[in-house]
Design a protein around this motif. Structure first.
Motif, PDB file in Angstrom:
ATOM      1  N   UNK A   1      -0.959 -15.408  -1.031  1.00 42.01           N
ATOM      2  CA  UNK A   1      -1.632 -14.757  -0.071  1.00 42.01           C
ATOM      3  C   UNK A   1      -1.091 -13.633   0.022  1.00 42.01           C
ATOM      4  N   UNK A   2      -1.625 -12.400   0.365  1.00 41.82           N
ATOM      5  CA  UNK A   2      -1.390 -11.126   0.472  1.00 41.82           C
ATOM      6  C   UNK A   2      -1.606 -10.593   1.925  1.00 41.82           C
ATOM      7  N   UNK A   3      -0.756  -9.950   2.686  1.00 43.50           N
ATOM      8  CA  UNK A   3      -1.349  -8.972   3.632  1.00 43.50           C
ATOM      9  C   UNK A   3      -1.203  -7.896   3.315  1.00 43.50           C
ATOM     10  N   UNK A   4      -2.371  -7.066   3.444  1.00 46.59           N
ATOM     11  CA  UNK A   4      -2.636  -5.476   2.636  1.00 46.59           C
ATOM     12  C   UNK A   4      -2.838  -4.718   4.159  1.00 46.59           C
ATOM     13  N   UNK A   5      -2.202  -3.517   3.790  1.00 47.80           N
ATOM     14  CA  UNK A   5      -2.266  -2.432   4.687  1.00 47.80           C
ATOM     15  C   UNK A   5      -3.768  -1.818   4.543  1.00 47.80           C
ATOM     16  N   UNK A   6      -4.491  -1.805   5.769  1.00 46.56           N
ATOM     17  CA  UNK A   6      -6.110  -1.275   5.436  1.00 46.56           C
ATOM     18  C   UNK A   6      -6.200   0.035   5.373  1.00 46.56           C
ATOM     19  N   UNK A   7      -5.205   1.024   5.652  1.00 41.48           N
ATOM     20  CA  UNK A   7      -5.159   2.251   5.403  1.00 41.48           C
ATOM     21  C   UNK A   7      -4.746   2.708   4.127  1.00 41.48           C
ATOM     22  N   UNK A   8      -3.835   2.046   3.518  1.00 40.61           N
ATOM     23  CA  UNK A   8      -3.182   2.683   2.181  1.00 40.61           C
ATOM     24  C   UNK A   8      -3.398   1.804   1.139  1.00 40.61           C
ATOM     25  N   UNK A   9      -3.747   0.394   1.671  1.00 42.67           N
ATOM     26  CA  UNK A   9      -3.933  -0.344   0.235  1.00 42.67           C
ATOM     27  C   UNK A   9      -2.591  -1.205  -0.156  1.00 42.67           C
TER      28      UNK A   9
END
Length: 116
Positions: free
Chosen positions: A82-90
């Protein structure tokens, strides 16, 4: 009476002019760390493409949660994550490895053990 109306009009006009002069000054002092709007978020297809390019496969879920994306995928080594991803940089902020799921044989064996 006319003098009182004139003074009241001048006072109101002075207040409006002073308020208009303060607005740009206040706007310039806005904090630099103001949150970015949702419009600055990468779209789900863009997140999917970035993660695929980074070697993740079998991406089954991409959800917007709080201030990030939560993604369920398989890492290059075959481990479910399960990944948590920055919404602005990906960029991947955090990775949680998931326990391997039990196979159908293991489930059947567990059910048989309970019956005995």
């Amino acid at each position: 009476m006319k003098t009182r109306t004139l003074f009241a009009s001048l006072a109101i006009a002075a207040g409006l002019v002073a308020g208009a002069a303060l607005v740009p000054a206040i706007a310039q002092n806005a904090p630099a760390s103001a949150p970015l709007s949702d419009a600055a978020w990468l779209g789900i297809p863009q997140i999917h493409n970035k993660l695929s390019a980074a070697g993740y496969r079998d991406i089954t879920s991409v959800e917007r949660e709080r201030n990030r994306y939560e993604v369920k995928a398989t890492a290059a080594d075959g481990q479910r994550v399960e990944l948590y991803v920055d919404p602005h940089s990906g960029e991947v902020i955090k990775t949680e490895r998931k326990r391997a799921e039990r196979s159908d044989d293991d489930r059947d064996r567990g059910a048989k053990d309970k019956r005995d």
